[in-house]
Design a protein around this motif. Structure first.
Motif, mmCIF file in Angstrom:
data_model
loop_
_atom_site.group_PDB
_atom_site.id
_atom_site.type_symbol
_atom_site.label_atom_id
_atom_site.label_comp_id
_atom_site.label_asym_id
_atom_site.label_seq_id
_atom_site.Cartn_x
_atom_site.Cartn_y
_atom_site.Cartn_z
ATOM 1 N N ILE A 261 0.830 -1.213 0.000
ATOM 2 C CA ILE A 261 0.000 0.000 0.000
ATOM 3 C C ILE A 261 0.861 1.258 0.000
ATOM 4 O O ILE A 261 0.542 2.252 -0.663
ATOM 5 N N THR A 262 1.976 1.223 0.720
ATOM 6 C CA THR A 262 2.858 2.399 0.800
ATOM 7 C C THR A 262 4.003 2.330 -0.202
ATOM 8 O O THR A 262 4.879 3.189 -0.183
ATOM 9 N N HIS A 270 -0.860 8.139 -3.700
ATOM 10 C CA HIS A 270 -0.504 8.562 -2.345
ATOM 11 C C HIS A 270 -0.847 10.021 -2.060
ATOM 12 O O HIS A 270 -1.257 10.367 -0.941
ATOM 13 N N VAL A 273 -4.981 9.994 -1.791
ATOM 14 C CA VAL A 273 -5.613 9.223 -0.719
ATOM 15 C C VAL A 273 -4.534 8.816 0.273
ATOM 16 O O VAL A 273 -3.614 8.068 -0.071
ATOM 17 N N PRO A 275 -2.297 6.948 2.514
ATOM 18 C CA PRO A 275 -2.156 5.493 2.571
ATOM 19 C C PRO A 275 -1.944 4.913 3.965
ATOM 20 O O PRO A 275 -2.212 3.728 4.193
ATOM 21 N N TYR A 278 -4.842 3.179 5.770
ATOM 22 C CA TYR A 278 -5.191 1.931 5.087
ATOM 23 C C TYR A 278 -4.135 0.856 5.356
ATOM 24 O O TYR A 278 -4.458 -0.324 5.511
ATOM 25 N N TYR A 279 -2.872 1.280 5.432
ATOM 26 C CA TYR A 279 -1.796 0.332 5.741
ATOM 27 C C TYR A 279 -1.984 -0.252 7.128
ATOM 28 O O TYR A 279 -1.882 -1.471 7.331
ATOM 29 N N CYS A 282 -4.763 -2.653 7.258
ATOM 30 C CA CYS A 282 -4.353 -3.898 6.602
ATOM 31 C C CYS A 282 -3.549 -4.771 7.559
ATOM 32 O O CYS A 282 -3.786 -5.974 7.668
ATOM 33 N N TYR A 305 -8.111 0.087 -0.414
ATOM 34 C CA TYR A 305 -7.313 1.263 -0.786
ATOM 35 C C TYR A 305 -7.370 1.478 -2.296
ATOM 36 O O TYR A 305 -7.511 2.619 -2.764
ATOM 37 N N CYS A 309 -8.769 4.808 -4.352
ATOM 38 C CA CYS A 309 -8.039 5.466 -5.445
ATOM 39 C C CYS A 309 -8.904 5.521 -6.689
ATOM 40 O O CYS A 309 -8.948 6.531 -7.398
#
Length: 332
Positions: A261-262, A270, A273, A275, A278-279, A282, A305, A309
């Motif tokens: 995600i990152t 990035h 939205v 990240p 969301y990371y 997760c 995520y 996006c």
């Protein structure tokens, strides 16, 4: 005050960044780090934007806003407020039966049922009920329709779109379900300020989204969310322990997997939205799903995520044969 060696453009032109000179009106427009030539158009949300004289000129159509629920109780309201809530019960996601005067004037209600999805007390949304004159039940990847009054035209259509089952209603509500734990609800702007539930009141202000069933604005997520239980016989939810603390042997694997995600894979999203939330969601989900389906929990979190996006027209191709591959049916 002194001469400097080099090349410059004529006074009525500017550098194009490629070693040439162009008129200012021929400069590109920038969106998400990409350059677009004059006259090119892009879609942002539900509006079209055209590049003219270095600036974007966009239509101003009101767009449907989205409320999302995924994984281990991760919610984002219509007004963009994020919160986590883990309750083992049925809850009202959104309805327009709000306040004392509107109790009998509503047209729809969406209810989700949360059940345990791990040994740490975490819960995941597993079934959905939609009421809009007729009742639609979603569970185990399937949908069942119960028509209350015989005859007449159905106020909705159900179709597939990629991994999602989509319910498109005539009242201005669209529901997308991945047949697992992710739910996305889109509402017409005509409902702004006229809905309630875990998805908030859709008035453009995320600060008052924690409005209880009794129309009180509270600061505690548990007080807010517990008020939207469908059955008063359900126990109130309490905070559960951190899943990565409960399952420390899973933490390193979860962090490694969720780092997609990152990573550069989602780089162009990035800036649009954030990240990190969301990371972390997760990682929590990947640690929590310790009774099987751990890869499914990870994939659902990354897909959430990617969907956020996609809402901004940033399409990321992140699935691979080894990462959350989507199996397609084979025709013989």
């Amino acid at each position: 005050t002194h001469c400097v060696s080099g090349c410059v453009c004529p006074h009525d032109q500017v550098l194009d960044g490629k070693g040439g000179c162009i008129a200012p009106e021929d400069c590109p427009c920038i969106h998400n780090g990409n350059s677009y030539s004059p006259g090119e158009s892009i879609r942002v949300g539900c509006n079209n934007c055209t590049c003219r004289n270095r600036k974007w000129q966009c239509s101003e159509e009101p767009c449907l806003e989205t409320c999302s629920v995924y994984g281990d109780g991760h919610y984002t309201t219509f007004d963009g407020k994020r919160f986590d809530f883990e309750g083992d019960c049925e809850y009202v996601l959104v309805q327009n039966y709000c306040g004392q005067q509107a109790m009998n004037q509503g047209t729809f209600r969406v209810i989700t049922e949360n059940i345990p999805c791990g040994t740490t007390g975490t819960t995941c949304s597993k079934s959905i009920k939609v009421f809009l004159g007729v009742s639609i039940f979603f569970n185990d990847g399937h949908s069942d329709v119960i028509q209350r009054t015989p005859g007449g035209k159905m106020p909705f259509q159900i179709h597939s779109m990629g991994i999602y089952l989509v319910v498109d209603t005539t009242v201005g509500l669209i529901l997308m379900w991945d047949k697992k734990t992710s739910i996305f609800i889109k509402l017409s702007p005509s409902f702004q300020g006229h809905v309630c539930g875990l998805c908030g009141n859709y008035d453009g202000n995320g600060n008052n989204d924690f409005t209880t069933r009794s129309q009180s604005v509270v600061g505690n997520v548990l007080e807010f969310a517990n008020s939207w239980k469908v059955s008063s016989s359900c126990p109130n939810a309490n905070r559960t322990q951190d899943p990565c603390t409960a399952n420390p042997y899973r933490k390193a694997w979860a962090q490694k997997q969720c780092s997609i995600i990152t990573s550069e894979v989602f780089a162009k999203c990035h800036s649009q939205v954030e990240p990190n939330e969301y990371y972390q969601a997760c990682v929590d989900d990947a640690c929590a799903c310790d009774t099987g389906g751990d890869c499914e929990c990870f994939c659902t979190a990354v897909a959430a995520y990617a969907q956020a996006c996609n809402e901004l027209d940033i399409c990321i191709s992140w699935r691979t044969p080894s990462i959350c591959r989507e199996f397609q049916p084979t025709t013989f």
